[in-house]
Design a protein around this motif. Structure first.
Motif, mmCIF file in Angstrom:
data_model
loop_
_atom_site.group_PDB
_atom_site.id
_atom_site.type_symbol
_atom_site.label_atom_id
_atom_site.label_comp_id
_atom_site.label_asym_id
_atom_site.label_seq_id
_atom_site.Cartn_x
_atom_site.Cartn_y
_atom_site.Cartn_z
ATOM 1 N N THR A 1 5.809 -10.916 -16.768
ATOM 2 C CA THR A 1 6.952 -10.310 -17.633
ATOM 3 C C THR A 1 7.373 -9.279 -16.565
ATOM 4 N N PRO A 2 8.641 -9.108 -16.665
ATOM 5 C CA PRO A 2 9.333 -7.977 -15.919
ATOM 6 C C PRO A 2 8.690 -6.526 -16.355
ATOM 7 N N ARG A 3 8.532 -5.720 -15.116
ATOM 8 C CA ARG A 3 7.946 -4.527 -15.411
ATOM 9 C C ARG A 3 8.624 -3.458 -14.728
ATOM 10 N N ALA A 4 8.324 -2.083 -15.122
ATOM 11 C CA ALA A 4 8.964 -1.036 -14.454
ATOM 12 C C ALA A 4 8.074 -0.693 -13.405
ATOM 13 N N TRP A 5 8.450 -1.514 -12.297
ATOM 14 C CA TRP A 5 7.788 -1.331 -11.082
ATOM 15 C C TRP A 5 8.780 -1.155 -9.887
ATOM 16 N N THR A 6 8.411 -0.153 -8.848
ATOM 17 C CA THR A 6 9.154 -0.044 -7.859
ATOM 18 C C THR A 6 8.513 -0.115 -6.451
ATOM 19 N N ASP B 1 9.697 -10.370 -8.920
ATOM 20 C CA ASP B 1 8.677 -11.092 -9.516
ATOM 21 C C ASP B 1 8.593 -12.390 -9.052
ATOM 22 N N GLU C 1 -2.309 0.411 -12.945
ATOM 23 C CA GLU C 1 -1.001 0.358 -12.041
ATOM 24 C C GLU C 1 -0.871 -1.137 -11.982
ATOM 25 N N GLN C 2 0.416 -1.478 -11.192
ATOM 26 C CA GLN C 2 0.901 -2.567 -11.014
ATOM 27 C C GLN C 2 1.012 -2.920 -9.402
ATOM 28 N N ARG D 1 2.604 -5.871 -6.503
ATOM 29 C CA ARG D 1 3.177 -6.878 -5.965
ATOM 30 C C ARG D 1 2.385 -7.544 -5.150
#
Length: 786
Positions: free
Chosen positions: A45-50, A67, A107-108, A110
């Motif tokens: 699911t798309p997340r607010a991640w950078t 993603d 946290e996320q 990649r």
């Protein structure tokens, strides 16, 4: 110096909602005519991640999908049409090393970029006191019903445990460089599934294979030397794949050129009572097919095989089918290259031979590090790029140094045509019994996973004594485990406390700057496992500005080019004729604070002149195929050495007060001058295939270089004998150039009437490029004083 243009923008892709919807995200490049399609990519699911800011940006840093990073099929030599990529955004947490699963993942990250990297979005130092935790959900496509589901990891560093729906999937995996898989079918729930992964990585504080990773700060800093930022956790693609209950797990393929066949072992799971059928084809036309038992080697005929070489990296398509009776229950695609590698005597010298022919192997040391992804290239195009630059620069070989790359790296080496020396990553210290067992088991798995790659021609067991033990035994066991390749028991046996096992196929020296004087033995070919290290720092492209180092800094790009080409020419003119068969230049790119790359660390700038380097490499390779007749001098005779530089051809090399100069000598010159300008040519004091020049009127004293200046001196010992030995190289207009035996590529030169040992691209006044070749070319004339 050439700046690298940015790659073209990728073609826009439609967004993915249900990950099971089949979408062509990337088409694997043709495997000799067979395309591999990608299906069922799993998107989180798309997340607010950078991502975090990279310390240096490569041309691909900003082209990594959030993603769906690295969407290409990850296992090109064992392909199936159905698979699902789990790369992308995972929930992430870090706990103490002895903690259990955290209650929350705050946290996320990649995947598959390591936690220390900017591209992961974490960019944090990880120590042995930390445990990494990953979590995501997935749903199995309905069209996979009735098949087993495999969860595959390309690599994760170091100790990895996996749970699916709160139940552990198989055993914990220990190893940082080999792939591993779990059959998770019985752990699935028929709906949304959760996978959790924990990884513990002690880096150099542990006893496992660690390569050049060290627990340093993750952002640029001074120091570090030849060791770099650690890489902890998942660092290669994670993916799902449906298989039959009985399925193929590996293809071991060994070309047998002498019998026009491909030897194949099809390995599988749940295959009792099954047969395997293997078909080799070219462009859709069947070349040969054969059927045999699973797990046992059998042969497929390949009549008049098109041989794989670096100049012509031809690949055949391969299909392997698993048969139950007459029914095909599993089918995989693959490819092979028909080539052989071994040792043979060529003109009396033991050499490595490719397809029974000696071809000099010229390559670079490739560390495989990236400023944005550290251990993981940002994209497949980036992974390919470094190998393509080897080809552009004229190299035909690459030494993958203290790291094992993803299988797609080998695919690109196979397809582009590069000979690969593969190091087994080293341990930090001499290991105990448990560490030895782990290291050797991981080495075996690495061999198994890459043993069918045609580009891979040599296994390098250990390096410079790092974590060394049982060198001879390990070399013998690796050779027995994979007899189809060469084995190097220790790269750099002359360096750093290394102990030579005395066996294997090559004797391997490291010489900086080099190229040194490595010679073959009765049983091993001579190779230069590392040399060079010429450095130049490009402003605006330094990892830590002002912190770079090299083995020999160059003042400008002109000197860098001249010096490097001079090294290649010295290998071609001096060392190859005397038995050297391969050389590995340090290195293809800068790495962190190492500034000795041919490219900058960010891959934005090619420092050297590509055309000039390519021409020098091509000349070296061509000379190995069609060697020129050796230059010989008349031993036991008196001769005089005459200058050939236009305007100075009446001058000769003469000694005066112990030093050597040039002076005009004519018929009317005095007897002392004529005697001083006469030398007796004798077999080289250090190497009888080269020559020494004995003074006529001071028997026992010889032309000798010392601190670059040339003298007439007597002496003894290895250093004196080496300094007093010169190897002839063909010069212009029938003249001879005299290369120092112990400094190949440095030549006897007259400069301002003095004799010096001069270096192409050197920084001394006597290294001046003006008239360099003419000044280093001598005519061997009749003696002035017979």
């Amino acid at each position: 110096m050439r700046r690298v243009p940015a790659p073209p923008l990728p073609v826009p892709r439609p967004g993915l909602r249900a990950w099971w919807v089949t979408t062509v995200l990337a088409v694997l490049a043709l495997l000799a005519g067979t395309a591999l399609t990608v299906s069922g990519t799993a998107a989180a699911t798309p997340r607010a991640w950078t991502p975090e800011p990279a310390p240096m940006t490569t041309p691909w840093t900003d082209r990594v999908p959030v993603d769906n990073p690295l969407p290409e099929y990850p296992r090109p030599q064992l392909t199936r049409p159905d698979w699902a990529n789990l790369n992308g955004i995972w929930d992430f947490a870090v706990t103490s090393a002895d903690a259990g699963r955290p209650a929350s993942f705050t946290e996320q990250i990649r995947v598959p970029f390591v936690a220390e990297s900017a591209l992961s979005g974490i960019q944090r130092r990880i120590t042995r006191n930390d445990k990494l935790w990953y979590k995501r959900t997935f749903t199995v496509p309905s069209n996979w019903n009735g098949r087993r589901v495999q969860l595959n990891f390309g690599a994760s560093d170091w100790r990895t445990t996996v749970w699916v729906n709160d139940r552990q999937a198989g055993a914990t995996h220990s190893g940082g460089y080999d792939s591993f898989s779990y059959d998770i079918t019985d752990l699935l729930n028929g709906g949304t599934n959760t996978v959790v992964v924990s990884v513990w990585d002690p880096t150099q504080t542990g006893s496992q294979a660690v390569g050049k990773q060290r627990l340093n700060e993750v952002t640029p800093h001074p120091g570090g030397g030849i060791f770099y930022t650690a890489a902890s956790g998942i660092w290669q693609t994670v993916w799902l794949e449906p298989t039959a209950a009985a399925h193929i797990t590996r293809l071991d393929m060994v070309p047998d050129l002498g019998n026009n066949r491909l030897k194949v072992t099809v390995r599988g799971s749940g295959t009792n009572g099954h047969q395997a059928r293997v078909t080799v084809s070219n462009g859709g036309t069947t070349v040969g097919t054969a059927t045999g038992p699973v797990g046992v080697e059998f042969a497929v005929a390949v009549p008049d095989p098109h041989r794989w070489t670096p100049d012509d990296p031809f690949l055949y398509d391969v299909k392997a089918e698993l048969l139950s009776g007459g029914t095909v229950v599993d089918s995989v695609g693959s490819y092979t290259g028909m080539r052989s590698i071994g040792l043979a005597r060529v003109d009396g010298v033991l050499r490595p031979v490719l397809n029974r022919e000696f071809v000099f192997q010229t390559g670079t040391l490739d560390q495989g590090y990236w400023p944005d992804g550290i251990y993981t290239a940002p994209t497949d195009a980036a992974l390919r790029y470094d190998l393509q630059k080897h080809k552009d620069l004229g190299f035909n070989m690459v030494r993958k140094h203290i790291k094992v790359e993803p299988q797609r790296w080998f695919y690109w080496a196979d397809r582009l045509g590069l000979l690969v020396w593969q190091d087994m990553p080293s341990m930090e210290r001499t290991p105990d019994a448990a560490a030895r067992t782990q290291w050797e088991a991981e080495y075996d798995r690495v061999i198994d996973q890459h043993r069918s790659s045609p580009s891979l021609v040599m296994w390098v067991d250990q390096n410079e004594g790092w974590g060394q033990y049982d060198q001879a035994r390990i070399a013998d066991e690796v050779k027995a485990y994979d007899p189809s390749r060469l084995v190097d028991n220790m790269s750099g046996v002359n360096c750093c406390g290394a102990v030579d096992g005395g066996n294997g196929d090559v004797v391997d020296h490291h010489v900086y700057v080099g190229p040194g004087t490595t010679v073959p033995s009765a049983t091993r070919a001579a190779v230069l496992g590392e040399y060079g290290g010429l450095g130049f720092k490009v402003s605006g492209h330094e990892w830590y500005p002002g912190g770079g180092f090299s083995y020999e800094d160059q003042p400008d790009l002109a000197h860098l080019n001249n010096r490097f080409v001079g090294l290649l020419d010295g290998i071609r003119e001096v060392r190859m004729p005397r038995g050297l068969s391969a050389a590995v230049y340090t290195e293809i790119t800068d790495v962190e604070n190492e500034a000795n790359g041919l490219l900058t660390y960010d891959r934005q700038v090619v420092k050297v002149d590509e055309a000039g380097v390519r021409a020098a490499n091509r000349a070296l390779i061509d000379a190995s195929r069609s060697p020129a007749a050796p230059v010989t001098l008349p031993t036991g005779q008196y001769k005089s050495l005459r200058v050939t530089t236009p305007g100075h051809t009446d001058r000769y090399a003469r000694h005066q007060d112990g030093a050597v100069f040039t002076a005009v000598v004519a018929g009317g010159s005095g007897a002392l001058l004529k005697s001083d300008a006469t030398w007796r040519i004798v077999p080289g004091l250090a190497d009888s295939t080269c020559y020494s020049f004995e003074s006529r009127n001071y028997p026992g004293e010889y032309l000798r270089h010392r601190d670059h200046r040339v003298y007439k001196e007597g002496g003894s010992g290895d250093l004196f004998r080496a300094d007093a030995t010169f190897c002839p190289v063909r010069g212009t207009d029938g003249g001879v150039r005299l290369s120092a035996y112990n400094f190949p590529g440095q030549y006897l030169r007259h400069y301002n009437a003095e004799l010096w040992l001069a270096t192409p691209g050197g920084t001394h006044t006597w290294d001046s490029p003006a008239l360099f070749t003419q000044d280093t070319t001598w005519a061997v004339d009749a003696p002035w004083a017979p």
